[in-house]
Every structure is written in structure tokens, then in C-alpha cells.
Design an enzyme around this catalytic site. Structure first.
Site, short mmCIF file in Angstrom:
data_model
loop_
_atom_site.label_atom_id
_atom_site.label_comp_id
_atom_site.label_asym_id
_atom_site.label_seq_id
_atom_site.Cartn_x
_atom_site.Cartn_y
_atom_site.Cartn_z
NE ARG A 34 -7.47 -7.37 8.86
CZ ARG A 34 -7.20 -7.42 7.58
NH1 ARG A 34 -7.27 -8.56 6.93
NH2 ARG A 34 -6.87 -6.34 6.93
CE LYS A 217 1.19 3.42 -9.78
NZ LYS A 217 0.27 2.42 -10.31
N GLY A 373 -2.88 0.23 4.94
CA GLY A 373 -1.92 -0.86 4.76
C GLY A 373 -0.46 -0.62 5.09
N GLY A 396 -8.71 0.47 2.61
CA GLY A 396 -9.61 1.22 1.73
C GLY A 396 -10.70 1.94 2.51
P1 AMP Z 1 0.86 2.83 -1.53
O1 AMP Z 1 0.28 1.47 -1.64
O2 AMP Z 1 0.50 3.74 -2.63
O3 AMP Z 1 0.63 3.45 -0.15
O4 AMP Z 1 2.43 2.65 -1.71
C1 AMP Z 1 3.22 1.93 -0.81
C2 AMP Z 1 4.44 1.53 -1.54
O5 AMP Z 1 5.11 2.67 -2.00
C3 AMP Z 1 5.43 0.77 -0.68
O6 AMP Z 1 5.49 -0.56 -1.14
C4 AMP Z 1 6.73 1.49 -0.93
O7 AMP Z 1 7.81 0.62 -1.18
C5 AMP Z 1 6.45 2.31 -2.17
N1 AMP Z 1 7.35 3.47 -2.29
C6 AMP Z 1 7.57 4.44 -1.40
N2 AMP Z 1 8.52 5.27 -1.86
C7 AMP Z 1 8.91 4.82 -3.06
C8 AMP Z 1 9.88 5.25 -4.01
N3 AMP Z 1 10.62 6.33 -3.79
N4 AMP Z 1 10.02 4.54 -5.13
C9 AMP Z 1 9.27 3.44 -5.35
N5 AMP Z 1 8.33 2.99 -4.49
C10 AMP Z 1 8.15 3.67 -3.36
#
Ligand code: AMP
Length: 415
Positions: A34, A217, A373, A396
Site C-alpha cells: 500500500r 457465501k 481481499g 469493499g
Molecule cells: P469471501 O470472503 O466470501 O470472498 O470468502 C473467502 C473464503 O471462502 C476463503 O477464506 C475460503 O477459504 C472460503 N471458501 C472457499 N471455498 C470454500 C468451501 N468450499 N468451503 C468453505 N469455505 C470456502
């Protein structure tokens, strides 16, 4: 005003940067990306013969002085990066004398803006449910203006180069701009690059456009998925959200991550994709593990037939093939969110296949933007950050921009 057209000679420039860098337990910078990101802007101002007042937040001190988040810890790193001494003001709201004394070529670094609650403009120590909250909020907005005015009083010109906080209407990111004439406020080079990258994705689309959304999610990505649905040709949904879709289609997903209250939403997304003619690519097979651990036993199975006691941890070979096929011909690519639990070395395969396909498509002329991220951490882990077109510094902020929202930090200097 455009930074390239501005001559900073003899001017004092106050620059909002994002120096929220990670520190180790001894207060040493562990990743200076950064700081390096802001250098083109900072160096241009100094090279023109201007003086610099640098301001940033670090961490979440919640409106209170906290030495753990003091920017004094990075003073020497900033000095080294700029190749010149840096003066430090240990109270960002009482730095008028130090700012006034600055000569061309000199640099003043202000203490963490978030040591003052006025920076974020949220009342502290009062609950949202409290009947007095609205009054407290009003009072805080007035105080925020005063705080922004104080910061503005240090300088002749304002530059915002902090994309990471551009989605926040804070004193230093947006409110301060009210105290400068249109010709004396502008985006820095890093911000300009980010804005251009988002524009390539949202407006200047070369087709086919493939977006890859992963992560854990559906619920946190739904705004973007909906906005992208009107723009993309191929939409790959992968990572943890795969299993919400698999369950919605009647599959058995074992212990896989799933948002059971989002099954209808998943079906709705599938229908919308059909209606809009978007090629929705969902994982069909997965690497399942018998524990959420790098050392878990694994097996490849259909995402709809995951045995009890097992969970989908990464995309399987058939899914990787389908993802690759949707990425290779693309001319515009957006990637946000890993395809598996990439933090575990044994479950990086899906994300790696996506990254490799993006690199290949980029070599073939695609514009590829990786942001938000975890996907950035992913391309860094694979050492491929230099082989995609653009890696965004915003989490974000990037996601909100892609959702089509106006970012206050950008709007403020464009008014
Ligand atoms: P996000 O912050 O929503 O972009 O999610 C990122 C996180 O999703 C990472 O830490 C990954 O380890 C997790 N992730 C990706 N695939 C899976 C999965 N199949 N089961 C659990 N966590 C997951």
C-alpha cells in the site's frame, strides 16, 4: 482536475492515502504494497516542487488514541520509500504549525485519523437503540465538518489516493473536499487506475465477458451477482456458494458450507441467468474432505452426492475444465473470491485452474481484473499478480463500485 495537469510547485498538498499496512507484533511493516501503491502520486507532488501532508487511517482504534495503531510506526518506511525525511505530527488535528512550516519538497505525516471519532463520523459510546442516538449523530456530523475543515486548512490542494476507503463518506475521504475549489481537488494516480479498471469492467466491455465469483457465501455477493447478470456472457459461481446451489437443486451436500435460507435465492439466480441468456457455470464435482483441515482425507465426488461426514472443499477436475473453458475465450474477466479453501495448500486446485486460465486469456489480449481481499491473496500465493491486467487494492470499495454504487470518495472530488 486531473493530477497530471496540475502543477504542485509551491503548493501544500494534503493527500489521503491508504497506509493501513499490516504490522507484526513489533510494529514492523510486513507488507508495504500500500505504501508503494501511493508513490507515483506522492513523488509527482514532490517532483513538481510541492510539499506533502500525508494522512491515513490504520486499523480500527474506534475514535481513541491507541499506540498499537500509531502511524509513527511506519514513518521510516514512508521516508525510505520516498527517499526523503518525514516529519511526524502526533496529533492530526493539531498540526497547523507543522504544516505551515513545510517548505517545498518536505513531507509531513499525520497521526492516525481514526484516533478521532470525527473521521468516521459515527457517535461513539452510544447505542443505536438509545433515544438520544439521533441527536448524537447530528452533533457528530457537525463535529465531522469541523474536523475536515481543520485538515483542509493545512493545505492548498487535496488529493484522494485511498481507493480502499473510497466507499466511505469520512472526513478525510469525502467531507474535506467541500473546502477546496474544483480546480484544487483531484484523484491520485492509484485512484485513477482503479476507476479506469472498474470502468473497463462496467462500461468499456470487450466480449465475451466472464465473471468468476467465489468465496464462502452467496449472501455477501448477491448485489454484485445481480448487477453483473446484466453485463456478463459467462458467470462462474464457485467456492463455498456451490453447495447452496447444489442443495437448492435437491443434492446431498454432506457437511459442506451452505446458506439454507438462500436456497430460493440460488434458484432465482439460476432462473435469471436463463432469462437473460447468461451462461451460468456452476461446479459439478468437488474435492471433498472428511475434516476442515489441510490434512483431511479427500475424494472426488459430484457436488450433489457428497457423503455424510464429508464436505466440499475445492472444485473438482470436471468443474475446473468447465471454468477454464469459460475463461479462455474471454476478453474481459473479473475474478472475486477463491474456488476453494485456498488457504490450505491441498485445496488450491480450483483457484489455481482459474488463475492459470486468467493468465492465459490475459496473454491472449483479455483485460483481467482481480479484486476483493481473498482473490488477491490467491494470485499473490500463486505468484501470478504481475500476469493479470490489474489487481485492485480495494476490497469493499471495489465490490461496491462493481455493484454500480457511487463511491463517495470519488464523487466528492468530481463535483
Ligand atoms: P469471501 O470472503 O466470501 O470472498 O470468502 C473467502 C473464503 O471462502 C476463503 O477464506 C475460503 O477459504 C472460503 N471458501 C472457499 N471455498 C470454500 C468451501 N468450499 N468451503 C468453505 N469455505 C470456502
Amino acid at each position: 482536475m486531473k493530477i497530471d495537469n496540475y502543477n504542485f510547485a509551491g503548493k501544500k498538498a494534503i493527500v489521503r492515502v491508504d497506509f493501513n499496512v499490516p504490522l507484526d507484533e513489533n510494529g514492523h511493516v510486513t507488507d508495504d504494497t500500500r505504501i508503494r501503491g501511493a508513490l507515483p502520486t506522492l513523488k509527482k507532488i514532490l517532483a513538481d516542487g510541492g510539499s506533502l501532508i500525508i494522512m491515513s487511517h490504520m486499523g480500527k482504534p474506534k475514535g481513541k488514541v491507541n499506540p498499537k495503531f500509531s502511524l509513527s510506526q511506519i514513518k521510516e518506511d514512508v521516508a525510505k520509500a520516498l527517499g526523503t525525511d518525514v516529519i511526524f505530527a502526533d496529533d492530526c488535528a493539531k498540526a497547523a504549525d507543522k504544516a505551515a512550516a513545510l517548505k517545498p519538497g518536505e513531507v509531513l505525516l499525520l497521526e492516525n485519523l481514526r484516533f478521532y471519532p470525527e473521521e468516521e463520523g459515527k457517535p461513539v459510546g452510544i447505542d443505536k437503540e438509545d433515544p438520544a442516538y439521533d441527536e448524537a449523530k447530528k452533533a457528530m456530523k457537525v463535529a465531522q465538518k469541523e474536523f475536515a475543515k481543520t485538515l483542509a486548512s493545512y493545505a492548498d490542494v487535496y488529493v484522494n489516493d485511498a481507493f480502499g476507503t473510497a466507499h466511505r463518506k469520512h472526513a478525510s475521504t469525502a467531507v474535506i473536499a467541500d473546502y477546496f475549489k474544483p480546480e484544487d481537488k483531484m484523484l491520485g494516480y492509484l485512484m485513477e487506475k482503479e476507476v479506469q479498471a472498474v470502468d473497463n469492467i462496467l462500461s468499456d466491455i470487450k466480449r465475451p465477458f466472464t465473471a468468476i465469483m467465489g468465496g464462502s457465501k452467496v449472501s455477501t455477493k448477491i448485489g454484485i451477482i445481480e448487477n453483473l447478470m446484466d453485463k456478463v456472457d459467462n458467470l462462474i459461481l464457485c467456492g463455498g456458494m456451490t453447495y447452496t446451489f447444489a442443495k437448492a437443486m435437491g443434492g446431498n451436500i454432506g457437511e459442506s458450507i451452505c446458506e439454507s435460507d438462500k436456497l430460493d435465492l440460488a434458484l432465482d439466480i439460476m432462473q435469471k441467468a436463463k432469462d437473460k441468456g447468461v451462461n451460468l457455470v456452476l461446479g459439478t464435482d468437488c474435492v471433498a474432505g472428511d475434516a476442515f483441515s489441510n490434512d483431511a482425507h479427500t475424494q472426488i465426488c459430484s457436488v450433489k452426492e457428497i457423503p455424510a461426514g464429508w464436505e466440499g472443499m475445492d472444485a473438482g477436475p470436471e468443474s475446473c475444465k468447465a471454468f477454464t473453458a469459460a475463461i479462455l475465450p474471454a476478453k474481459t474477466i473479473l475474478w472475486n473470491g477463491p474456488a476453494g479453501v485456498f488457504e490450505f495448500d491441498n485445496f488450491t486446485g480450483g483457484s489455481r485452474a482459474i488463475a492459470d486460465a486468467i493468465v492465459k486469456a490475459t496473454k491472449d489480449g483479455a483485460f483481467s481484473l482481480v479484486g476483493g481481499g481473498d482473490s488477491v491473496a490467491c494470485v499473490n500465493k500463486f505468484g501470478l499478480a504481475d500476469e493479470v491486467s490489474y489487481v485492485s487494492t480495494g476490497g469493499g470499495a471495489l465490490l461496491e463500485a462493481i455493484e454500480g454504487k457511487i463511491l463517495p470518495g470519488i464523487a466528492a472530488v468530481k463535483e
